[in-house]
Structures are given as structure tokens and as C-alpha cells.
Design an enzyme around this catalytic site. Structure first.
Site, PDB file in Angstrom:
ATOM      1  N   GLU A   1       0.816  -1.221   0.000  1.00  0.00           N
ATOM      2  CA  GLU A   1       0.000   0.000   0.000  1.00  0.00           C
ATOM      3  C   GLU A   1       0.849   1.270   0.000  1.00  0.00           C
ATOM      4  O   GLU A   1       0.560   2.229   0.709  1.00  0.00           O
ATOM      5  CB  GLU A   1      -0.952  -0.048   1.201  1.00  0.00           C
ATOM      6  CG  GLU A   1      -1.809  -1.300   1.146  1.00  0.00           C
ATOM      7  CD  GLU A   1      -2.450  -1.689   2.477  1.00  0.00           C
ATOM      8  OE1 GLU A   1      -2.207  -1.017   3.479  1.00  0.00           O
ATOM      9  OE2 GLU A   1      -3.183  -2.692   2.497  1.00  0.00           O
TER      10      GLU A   1
ATOM     11  N   GLU B   1      -6.255 -10.891  -0.689  1.00  0.00           N
ATOM     12  CA  GLU B   1      -7.077 -10.562   0.494  1.00  0.00           C
ATOM     13  C   GLU B   1      -8.561 -10.523   0.121  1.00  0.00           C
ATOM     14  O   GLU B   1      -9.295  -9.588   0.480  1.00  0.00           O
ATOM     15  CB  GLU B   1      -6.644  -9.210   1.080  1.00  0.00           C
ATOM     16  CG  GLU B   1      -5.164  -9.146   1.418  1.00  0.00           C
ATOM     17  CD  GLU B   1      -4.736  -7.869   2.137  1.00  0.00           C
ATOM     18  OE1 GLU B   1      -5.594  -7.103   2.599  1.00  0.00           O
ATOM     19  OE2 GLU B   1      -3.506  -7.646   2.225  1.00  0.00           O
TER      20      GLU B   1
HETATM   21  O1  9MR Z   1      -7.516  -7.411   8.839  1.00  0.00           O
HETATM   22  C1  9MR Z   1      -6.597  -6.511   9.430  1.00  0.00           C
HETATM   23  C2  9MR Z   1      -7.231  -5.871  10.634  1.00  0.00           C
HETATM   24  O2  9MR Z   1      -7.460  -6.808  11.660  1.00  0.00           O
HETATM   25  C3  9MR Z   1      -6.343  -4.720  11.155  1.00  0.00           C
HETATM   26  O3  9MR Z   1      -7.011  -4.045  12.186  1.00  0.00           O
HETATM   27  C4  9MR Z   1      -6.038  -3.779  10.000  1.00  0.00           C
HETATM   28  C5  9MR Z   1      -5.159  -2.624  10.433  1.00  0.00           C
HETATM   29  O4  9MR Z   1      -4.853  -1.808   9.344  1.00  0.00           O
HETATM   30  O5  9MR Z   1      -5.380  -4.508   8.964  1.00  0.00           O
HETATM   31  C6  9MR Z   1      -6.220  -5.467   8.396  1.00  0.00           C
HETATM   32  O6  9MR Z   1      -5.598  -6.102   7.306  1.00  0.00           O
HETATM   33  C7  9MR Z   1      -5.262  -5.248   6.213  1.00  0.00           C
HETATM   34  C8  9MR Z   1      -4.051  -5.863   5.541  1.00  0.00           C
HETATM   35  O7  9MR Z   1      -3.015  -6.048   6.463  1.00  0.00           O
HETATM   36  C9  9MR Z   1      -3.576  -5.012   4.384  1.00  0.00           C
HETATM   37  N1  9MR Z   1      -4.632  -4.736   3.451  1.00  0.00           N
HETATM   38  C10 9MR Z   1      -5.885  -4.228   4.025  1.00  0.00           C
HETATM   39  C11 9MR Z   1      -6.360  -5.162   5.141  1.00  0.00           C
HETATM   40  C12 9MR Z   1      -7.710  -4.718   5.666  1.00  0.00           C
HETATM   41  O8  9MR Z   1      -7.613  -3.465   6.255  1.00  0.00           O
END
Ligand code: 9MR
Length: 375
Positions: free
Chosen positions: A172, A279
Site C-alpha cells: 500500500e 485478500e
Molecule cells: O484485517 C486486518 C485488521 O485486523 C487490522 O485491524 C487492519 C489494520 O490496518 O489490517 C487489516 O488487514 C489489512 C491488511 O493487512 C492489508 N490490506 C488491508 C487489510 C484490511 O484493512
């Protein structure tokens, strides 16, 4: 079976058993549809898709100690740590590493012969607070930050060498703002663009056999997609050790449409570039990109037939396209396993229950599941 009865009505009720048989026999995995209504199938997504791509799921260490573990082993052949391998969790202090969650997922994957994707090595979010500051609280220099990045990547990648087959190295890094190319994160503000290539180099040095991915979201939006393409192509052309692009696929009942999905995949069909869907989830609410406060309408959180039908159609279409592009897609990972809980329960609206996955809260396959394996 519903389509068989429809055919039966259309062709008349007498003397049509042969035609009925032929129309019902068409889908290759129709046995599984039958099993949906009777006993439990012993086959899982991974088996139906064994000639297509690996099927993964994002998990927490805790989930592996619940009955979800059985579901994972039945359905999936690849795992990703949803949070447990991120910098903030693994490396909370400069001299402090916390391996417990990450190790337990790696051990589970190893013991059960599952592939393991590493997620992630460098992101703007979930970074520890010590990283960007010196002992006096002042922002660190580019040299110090790159050294810290190198130490982190070398330690983590070396620890899971031979267990993790692919890493989401940089995540990202691209801006969501239309007129901005790279996200103005602390990484970018301190190091400029260079931190991206460096992260790949450090990871490659630590494990030359690991496949290294750039991973991002909103890949379906043509403007963001072009920026992802520009970054990945630029890194490849410059000889940076990057092997693939991770397309996150956080989608919804109204996005993407087939044309957008095909256009996106076509754009990344580059020689020597691996593509993984990293994802995947399909929210039952229309797509919104920014967090917002709850409104009156957000109290309606039941999974209605209407919402579910739209989700079924979207899953069906996406997997049909994924199958068509199987030569370029080597893995499809869902972001979580059942609808019990997911990040979408709190995004874009806090505490709005979502149902984005293929298994319900009781771990049973949803209707969308049977459509995904019906081919
Ligand atoms: O699923 C993850 C969530 O539990 C966390 O709180 C969050 C914090 O930013 O990150 C989520 O996972 C992310 C992933 O690491 C990167 N792409 C977006 C995902 C959803 O936000």
C-alpha cells in the site's frame, strides 16, 4: 438442483428424462452440490481448485485453537497471518521481538503441509512507534530508517526461510489521492521512493528463494491500477528483485463488474510477473472507501436474501474469471475464513456486521460457496 426443475418445467413433464439428465450432468462439480443438501462433503475448495490455484485464508493465531482449524484443513492449502507477522506486532521495540503469534501460525502451516504467505514487511500502518524516532523523540534520518528496515526484514525473513514461500514485501505504498503517485507515509517522507526498492533487496538477500510481492488495494480502480502497474513495472525494469503483484480484492456486492476485473487482470499479464489475489472478501454492503460514522440505515445488518443473492452472483463471476486466468493467477487468498468476525465488521462503519466470506458464523458453507465450486 433448482435449474434442473426449471428445465423440467420448460421441456414438459413426460418423456424428457434423457434431456433432464443431460442438463443436470453439465457442471463438473455437481456432485458437491448434491452433498450440500445431504451429508458433508469431504472435499474442500483446495481440491476443487487443485488444477487452478492455491486457496488461502488469513488467520489469527487464536483461530487455530478453535474448530476453525478443522475447517481450514478441509478447505484451504495456504495461509496468511492476518496481523501476527506485521511489524508492530513482531517488533514492538528496537531490541524486542515478539514471535509467539507468528511462530504458532508458521508451525501450524508446517505441520499440516500448508503453504504460507508472509504478510507483511513494510507498510504505512501497524508500524511500531519507536521506528521513526530516535531516543530523544526526534525523527530519524534516512540512513537510520533504512538500517532499521534492513535489520527488521533480515531478522524476520531469515527466521521463516524455507517455511514462508512468498512475502508481501511492500504494502500500500501508493496514494489513493488521484493526483498523488506515492503515499506520503513516514517511510516516504523520510526516505523518498528508495525505501521500496531497498525493502525488496533486503528481503531477497535474506531469502533468495522467497517470492517477493508488492501488495495493494483498490486495484480495480483504473487510476490506482495504473499507478500500481507503473510501480511494479518500474521496479522490474530496474532489476529490483520483485516477482509478483498481490491484488488484494477487498470487493463488494456492487464492485467489481466483469469488465473491470478482466481489464485489471489483463493489465497485469506481464511476462515473468506472478499474480496472486491476496485478500479477497465481498462485502454485502455497497463499496465505500472511507471510514464514516454510523447512519440510521446501518442498523439494518441482517443478511437478507437480496444481499446474499448479490454476493452469490459476485463470487460466481469473480471465480469464473479467476479460472479463466488460471495461467497467470497462482493463489487466491480470502481475508479471514468464516463470517464470525472480519475487519469489515468495523470498516467503513464501526460495529456494522458484515458477511463477506464463503462460510457462515457456524462455519457452514454459504450458498455462494456452492456456486464457487460449481464448474
Ligand atoms: O484485517 C486486518 C485488521 O485486523 C487490522 O485491524 C487492519 C489494520 O490496518 O489490517 C487489516 O488487514 C489489512 C491488511 O493487512 C492489508 N490490506 C488491508 C487489510 C484490511 O484493512
Amino acid at each position: 438442483m433448482a435449474h434442473c426443475f426449471k428445465n423440467l418445467q420448460m421441456i414438459g413433464l413426460t418423456g424428457c428424462w434423457v434431456m433432464l439428465f443431460l442438463s443436470c450432468a453439465a457442471p463438473k462439480n455437481s456432485g458437491a452440490l448434491h452433498e450440500a443438501g445431504t451429508s458433508k462433503s469431504t472435499k474442500g475448495l483446495k481440491d476443487y481448485y487443485k488444477n487452478y490455484f492455491a486457496i488461502g485464508g488469513a488467520v489469527s493465531p487464536m483461530a487455530l485453537h478453535t474448530e476453525e482449524a478443522g475447517l481450514i484443513l478441509q478447505q484451504f492449502n495456504s495461509l496468511t497471518a492476518e496481523n501476527a507477522m506485521k511489524m508492530g506486532l513482531v517488533h514492538p521495540g528496537e531490541e524486542v521481538y515478539n514471535w509467539s503469534g507468528a511462530d504458532s501460525i508458521a508451525t501450524f502451516a508446517k505441520q499440516n503441509n500448508l503453504k504460507l504467505r508472509g504478510h507483511n514487511l513494510c507498510r504505512h500502518n501497524q508500524t511500531p512507534t519507536w521506528l521513526f524516532k530516535d531516543a530523544t523523540g526526534k525523527q530519524v534520518s534516512k540512513e537510520v530508517l533504512l538500517k532499521r528496515l534492513k535489520d527488521h526484514i533480515t531478522t524476520v525473513v531469515s527466521r521463516y526461510k524455507g517455511t514462508i514461500f512468498a512475502w508481501d514485501v511492500v504494502n500500500e505504498a501508493i496514494s489513493d489521492k488521484k493526483d498523488e503517485y506515492l503515499r506520503h507515509s513516514e517511510w516516504f517522507n523520510i526516505c523518498g521512493e528508495e525505501y521500496i526498492a531497498k525493502a525488496f533487496e533486503y528481503a531477497h538477500e535474506a531469502d533468495p528463494n522467497a517470492l517477493l510481492f508488492y501488495n495493494d488495494y483498490n486495484e480495480i480502480d483504473p487510476i490506482k491500477r495504473d499507478k500500481i502497474y507503473k510501480l511494479v513495472k518500474g521496479l522490474k525494469d530496474a532489476g529490483v528483485p520483485i516477482h509478483g503483484v498481490g491484488l488484494q480484492a477487498h470487493w463488494a456486492i456492487n464492485e467489481p463488474n466483469k469488465e473491470a476485473l478482466v481489464n485489471m487482470l489483463e493489465q497485469f499479464a506481464l511476462p515473468g510477473l506472478k499474480v496472486q489475489i491476496t485478500e479477497l472478501d465481498i462485502s454485502v454492503y455497497p463499496k465505500e472507501h472511507n471510514a464514516r460514522g454510523a447512519r440510521q440505515v446501518d442498523t439494518d445488518t441482517l443478511l437478507t436474501n437480496e444481499k446474499e443473492q448479490l454476493q452469490i452472483e459476485k463470487y460466481k463471476m469473480c471465480f469464473k474469471v479467476f479460472r479463466k486466468y488460471r495461467k497467470m493467477i497462482s493463489g487466491v487468498t480470502f481475508w479471514n475464513i468464516p463470517d464470525r468476525s472480519s475487519w469489515l465488521d468495523n470498516f467503513p462503519v464501526r460495529n456494522r456486521k458484515d458477511y463477506p466470506l464463503l462460510f457462515d458464523k457456524k462455519l457452514n458453507p454459504k450458498k455462494a460457496y456452492w456456486e464457487v465450486i460449481n464448474f
